[in-house]
Design an enzyme around this catalytic site. Sequence first.
Site, short mmCIF file in Angstrom:
data_model
loop_
_atom_site.label_atom_id
_atom_site.label_comp_id
_atom_site.label_asym_id
_atom_site.label_seq_id
_atom_site.Cartn_x
_atom_site.Cartn_y
_atom_site.Cartn_z
N ASP A 51 4.34 -23.77 -24.92
CA ASP A 51 3.81 -23.94 -23.59
C ASP A 51 2.84 -23.25 -23.08
O ASP A 51 2.24 -23.41 -22.01
CB ASP A 51 5.19 -24.01 -22.61
CG ASP A 51 5.73 -22.91 -22.16
OD1 ASP A 51 5.43 -21.74 -22.91
OD2 ASP A 51 6.70 -22.82 -21.45
N ASP A 90 8.13 -26.67 -27.46
CA ASP A 90 8.40 -25.97 -26.14
C ASP A 90 8.93 -26.85 -24.91
O ASP A 90 8.04 -27.72 -24.38
CB ASP A 90 7.42 -25.04 -25.54
CG ASP A 90 7.92 -23.56 -25.60
OD1 ASP A 90 8.94 -23.29 -26.23
OD2 ASP A 90 7.01 -22.86 -25.61
N LYS A 119 12.32 -25.76 -28.26
CA LYS A 119 12.64 -24.13 -27.58
C LYS A 119 12.77 -24.27 -26.26
O LYS A 119 12.25 -24.90 -25.68
CB LYS A 119 11.39 -23.25 -28.25
CG LYS A 119 11.69 -21.87 -27.56
CD LYS A 119 10.83 -20.92 -28.34
CE LYS A 119 9.40 -20.85 -27.91
NZ LYS A 119 9.19 -20.45 -26.38
N GLU A 121 13.97 -21.59 -22.80
CA GLU A 121 14.06 -20.19 -22.29
C GLU A 121 15.21 -19.81 -21.45
O GLU A 121 15.60 -20.69 -20.59
CB GLU A 121 12.68 -19.72 -21.50
CG GLU A 121 11.53 -20.12 -22.25
CD GLU A 121 10.15 -19.31 -21.38
OE1 GLU A 121 10.41 -19.15 -20.27
OE2 GLU A 121 9.11 -19.64 -21.91
N GLU A 188 11.13 -11.86 -26.74
CA GLU A 188 9.71 -11.72 -26.56
C GLU A 188 9.74 -10.38 -25.58
O GLU A 188 10.36 -10.18 -24.51
CB GLU A 188 9.26 -12.82 -25.47
CG GLU A 188 7.74 -12.50 -24.96
CD GLU A 188 6.90 -13.74 -24.57
OE1 GLU A 188 7.52 -14.89 -24.61
OE2 GLU A 188 5.67 -13.56 -23.82
O1 KIV Z 1 4.80 -20.64 -25.45
C1 KIV Z 1 4.66 -19.84 -26.50
O2 KIV Z 1 3.59 -19.77 -26.89
C2 KIV Z 1 5.61 -18.94 -26.53
C3 KIV Z 1 5.49 -17.93 -27.77
C4 KIV Z 1 4.68 -17.04 -26.99
C5 KIV Z 1 6.72 -17.40 -28.06
O3 KIV Z 1 6.78 -19.19 -26.38
#
Ligand code: KIV
Length: 272
Positions: A51, A90, A119, A121, A188
């Site tokens: 994202d 994401d 993914k 969070e 992260e």
């Molecule tokens: O959105 C993204 O690019 C990320 C990475 C920084 C791990 O989540």
Amino acid sequence: MLSIAKRGYMNILDFQNKKNNQEKISMITCYDYTSACMLAKTSVDCLLVGDTVAMTIHGFKDTVAATIDMMALHTAAVSRGAGNKFIVGDLPFLSYRKSFSSSIAAAQVLMQAGANAIKLEGAAGNLKIIRHLTESGVPVMGHLGLTPQSIHLLGGFKVQGKTNESAQRLQEAALALQAAGCFALVLECVPSQLAEKITKALVIPTIGIGAGPATDGQVLVYQDLLGLQTEFKPKFLKVYVEGAKHFSNGIESFVNEVKNGEFPQDEHCYKS
Ligand code: KIV
């Protein structure tokens, strides 16, 4: 139809195999077709349609601006260019927090756009949806530490897990994500020692960004590692090519050659 293995995918199972064999996992963000075509020809293991696209491509100040439509558009473009790579999409800000069914719908959009996994969070409040997604055939990558979608709650882009208490919380969250079914975990901006502790405590692989050398893999943002942006230079970043310099040299050469009539030459012209 070609099997997944024949197409050269890093299979979902390879994440675990790599950790077991102590082989590091490389992941790079990717947002567009041209870059995806180039990355498809490299040996990078895995692409993340992060994202961060909201920042790197759309110019927003943080990832809160990302939407499911934005993520789907970029996931589809990356999938068209790098169908041979394992692609993680994401889930954007709040798309997995509104209701159970809208969370599933958001994951469906990204998987049908070409992602091989999604993914999301954080752990608190996400465990039920992670369990349901994995039971429904959707691989889920977790993300802990600095979770940029919570930037307004965290008070800025700050290293997480520096106190004993917050380090303990992060470790518990990592174990909870693993128990819920995550196949891998992004860590992260956490102290290296904490990332090492979590990596050793988990069976699933960790992929670090600003988390030191002990994680099972590393991820960087494409524009950052290629030096395509020069304003953001966090401590964890290594710039591998002076991309912005090469870019502007190329553009200035073109402009000069147009001005002085050096371009186009005969070889660039059609004959009647
Ligand atoms: O959105 C993204 O690019 C990320 C990475 C920084 C791990 O989540």
